[in-house]
Structure formats: C-alpha cells, structure tokens
Design a protein around this motif. Structure first.
Motif, PDB file in Angstrom:
ATOM      1  N   PHE A 188     -41.333 -37.196 -45.389  1.00  0.00           N
ATOM      2  CA  PHE A 188     -40.597 -36.307 -46.271  1.00  0.00           C
ATOM      3  C   PHE A 188     -40.830 -36.711 -47.731  1.00  0.00           C
ATOM      4  N   PHE A 204     -38.973 -39.541 -54.226  1.00  0.00           N
ATOM      5  CA  PHE A 204     -38.895 -40.488 -53.125  1.00  0.00           C
ATOM      6  C   PHE A 204     -39.664 -39.962 -51.918  1.00  0.00           C
ATOM      7  N   GLN A 246     -35.059 -36.422 -57.160  1.00  0.00           N
ATOM      8  CA  GLN A 246     -33.725 -36.695 -57.692  1.00  0.00           C
ATOM      9  C   GLN A 246     -33.722 -36.483 -59.197  1.00  0.00           C
ATOM     10  N   PHE A 303     -36.565 -45.042 -47.024  1.00  0.00           N
ATOM     11  CA  PHE A 303     -37.076 -44.493 -48.277  1.00  0.00           C
ATOM     12  C   PHE A 303     -37.991 -45.491 -48.979  1.00  0.00           C
ATOM     13  N   LEU A 329     -37.198 -38.347 -60.537  1.00  0.00           N
ATOM     14  CA  LEU A 329     -37.491 -39.479 -59.649  1.00  0.00           C
ATOM     15  C   LEU A 329     -37.839 -38.919 -58.269  1.00  0.00           C
ATOM     16  N   TYR A 338     -38.535 -36.196 -51.337  1.00  0.00           N
ATOM     17  CA  TYR A 338     -37.308 -35.752 -51.978  1.00  0.00           C
ATOM     18  C   TYR A 338     -37.438 -35.975 -53.476  1.00  0.00           C
ATOM     19  N   ASN A 342     -28.242 -38.095 -62.352  1.00  0.00           N
ATOM     20  CA  ASN A 342     -26.841 -37.944 -61.937  1.00  0.00           C
ATOM     21  C   ASN A 342     -26.652 -36.912 -60.834  1.00  0.00           C
ATOM     22  N   ARG A 343     -27.666 -36.739 -60.011  1.00  0.00           N
ATOM     23  CA  ARG A 343     -27.586 -35.824 -58.891  1.00  0.00           C
ATOM     24  C   ARG A 343     -28.035 -36.517 -57.614  1.00  0.00           C
ATOM     25  N   GLY A 344     -27.693 -35.889 -56.480  1.00  0.00           N
ATOM     26  CA  GLY A 344     -28.209 -36.382 -55.208  1.00  0.00           C
ATOM     27  C   GLY A 344     -29.657 -35.971 -55.019  1.00  0.00           C
ATOM     28  N   LEU A 345     -30.243 -36.443 -53.935  1.00  0.00           N
ATOM     29  CA  LEU A 345     -31.634 -36.113 -53.633  1.00  0.00           C
ATOM     30  C   LEU A 345     -31.739 -34.696 -53.082  1.00  0.00           C
ATOM     31  N   PHE A 360     -34.402 -32.010 -51.045  1.00  0.00           N
ATOM     32  CA  PHE A 360     -35.568 -31.924 -50.176  1.00  0.00           C
ATOM     33  C   PHE A 360     -36.672 -31.096 -50.827  1.00  0.00           C
ATOM     34  N   LEU A 377     -33.604 -42.121 -42.031  1.00  0.00           N
ATOM     35  CA  LEU A 377     -34.761 -42.187 -42.909  1.00  0.00           C
ATOM     36  C   LEU A 377     -34.846 -43.548 -43.584  1.00  0.00           C
TER      37      LEU A 377
END
Lengths: 111, 114
Positions: B34, B90, B38, B104, B88, B36, B41-44, B46, B102
């Motif tokens: 996968f 991942f 980012q 990372f 960023l 992802y 200040n946010r989540g990852l 997809f 998962l």
C-alpha cells in the motif's frame, strides 16, 4: 459520514497520570487499530481488534490497554503515563478487503 | 521477518517534473502493498494498493506505483508533480493476512518546488 473520529486532538499529561484516548467509527467496520507515530519511525501498531469483544497486542503494547465493547468504539487507555509515550496516536478502521481509514490523530505530550 | 524500507527521508522535485518515491519490502509469501499520504496535522489517506495482477497500479490524484517482484520494490510515481503533492508518503505491507495489520516504512517527505 464522519468516518473515524478521535478525541481529544491534543493533551498534556504529567508523568504518572492516566487518560483514555477515544476513537469511534461510523462505517460498521469490524477491524480497528491503534498506531503511534514518532518522527522518523513511521507508524507502530499498539493494539488491534477484529470485532467487538476481541482485542490483541501489536508491536508496541507495553503501557497501554484497550477494550472493544461495541463495533463503533475502540478506546486506548494509558494507566501510568511516561515521557516515552509522548507521540501522535492514530486510530484506524477497515472492513474486509478495504484500505485503512484513519482518524486525524491525538497529539500527546507527557512531561 | 517482514519489513518495509523507504531509503529516502526526503525527495525534492520541481513542479511539472516526474517524481519517484522508493519503497522496498521483505516478506515470505505474497506481498500486499500500500501507499498512504499524510498532510500536516491529518491522518493517513489511502493512495493505492497492490494485491495481485498488473504490476502497474493506478491510484488517487494521478499517482501510480510499479510492483517489481525480482527487486522486491514498490515505487510510487507521478508523471508531473504539483506543489500540492508536497506531503509525507508512507509505504506499507500487510503482514497480518485477514487481520489487515500493516507494517509501515519510516516515511518520505516529498517537497515540490514551484
């Protein structure tokens, strides 16, 4: 849809204090996860759950506890906060054969 | 043991140029991979996944990734970078089978200069 919601967004704890990081999802996902993110280290899995009533340890479970009494909620408990637990915590969820959906994180500082 | 490596902490590219973000993996059995992204200040979020089939996988926002089994790589690519792609990134590997756990990589910061 709200997706995955985490509260609080920020928290400062003193050493030895306890707190619960809340996570709730409205997608009826069976699988839920807690990760911590440290600079330059990627994300490490703390605990996960494959359904209500079922939890298991991930890579870095020490110092944490979880429960999964409902499909929607997966709180993470820190009993005796330590400086090493300063991190950004992410909750995520997924159904079968779908990617992980992440919350926006909780930034925790332990001093 | 399973692992994911992202050898570059940061990739710098000019807007309009092609970009590549590298990822290599180690796993016994078939890899489920996968990417992802980012934002601050946010989540990852997809981007794309490889399960089986074509080695070139297309994903969100014009990104694609090339799976190479012999080189155990899964590099992320985009033909023409945008400043808004700065984030960023991942790479991740499913090591938990049906539990979808998962592992990372350490992340690569992509900086696109105007």
């Amino acid at each position: 849809n709200a997706g995955v919601t985490q509260t609080p967004k920020f928290r400062i704890l003193k050493i030895g204090q306890s707190m619960t990081l809340q996570c709730t999802q409205d997608m009826n996902h069976n699988y839920m996860y807690w990760y911590r993110q440290d600079p330059g280290m990627g994300l490490k899995l703390i605990y996960y759950s494959v359904g209500a009533g079922i939890t298991d340890k991930g890579e870095v479970p020490n110092g944490y506890n979880v429960s999964r009494s409902t499909t929607e909620d997966f709180p993470l408990r820190l009993e005796l906060a330590a400086p090493s637990q300063t991190s950004v915590y992410f909750c995520a969820s997924t159904g079968s054969n779908s990617p992980l959906h992440f919350g926006n994180g909780t930034r925790l500082t332990v001093t | 043991a399973q692992s994911v490596a992202q050898p570059e902490d940061q990739v710098n590219v000019a807007e309009g140029n092609p970009l590549t973000v590298k990822c290599t993996y180690s796993v016994s059995g078939n890899p489920y991979l996968f990417w992802y992204v980012q934002y601050p200040n946010r989540g990852l979020q997809f981007l794309l996944k490889y399960i089986t089939g074509d080695n070139l996988v297309k994903g969100s926002y014009g990104f694609e990734a090339e799976f190479n089994k012999s080189q155990t790589s899964f590099h992320l690519k985009k033909p023409s970078a945008l400043v808004s792609d700065s984030a960023l990134y991942f790479c991740a590997l499913n090591y938990g089978g049906a539990t979808n756990k998962l592992i990372f990589g350490t992340g690569t910061l992509l900086a696109v200069q105007p």
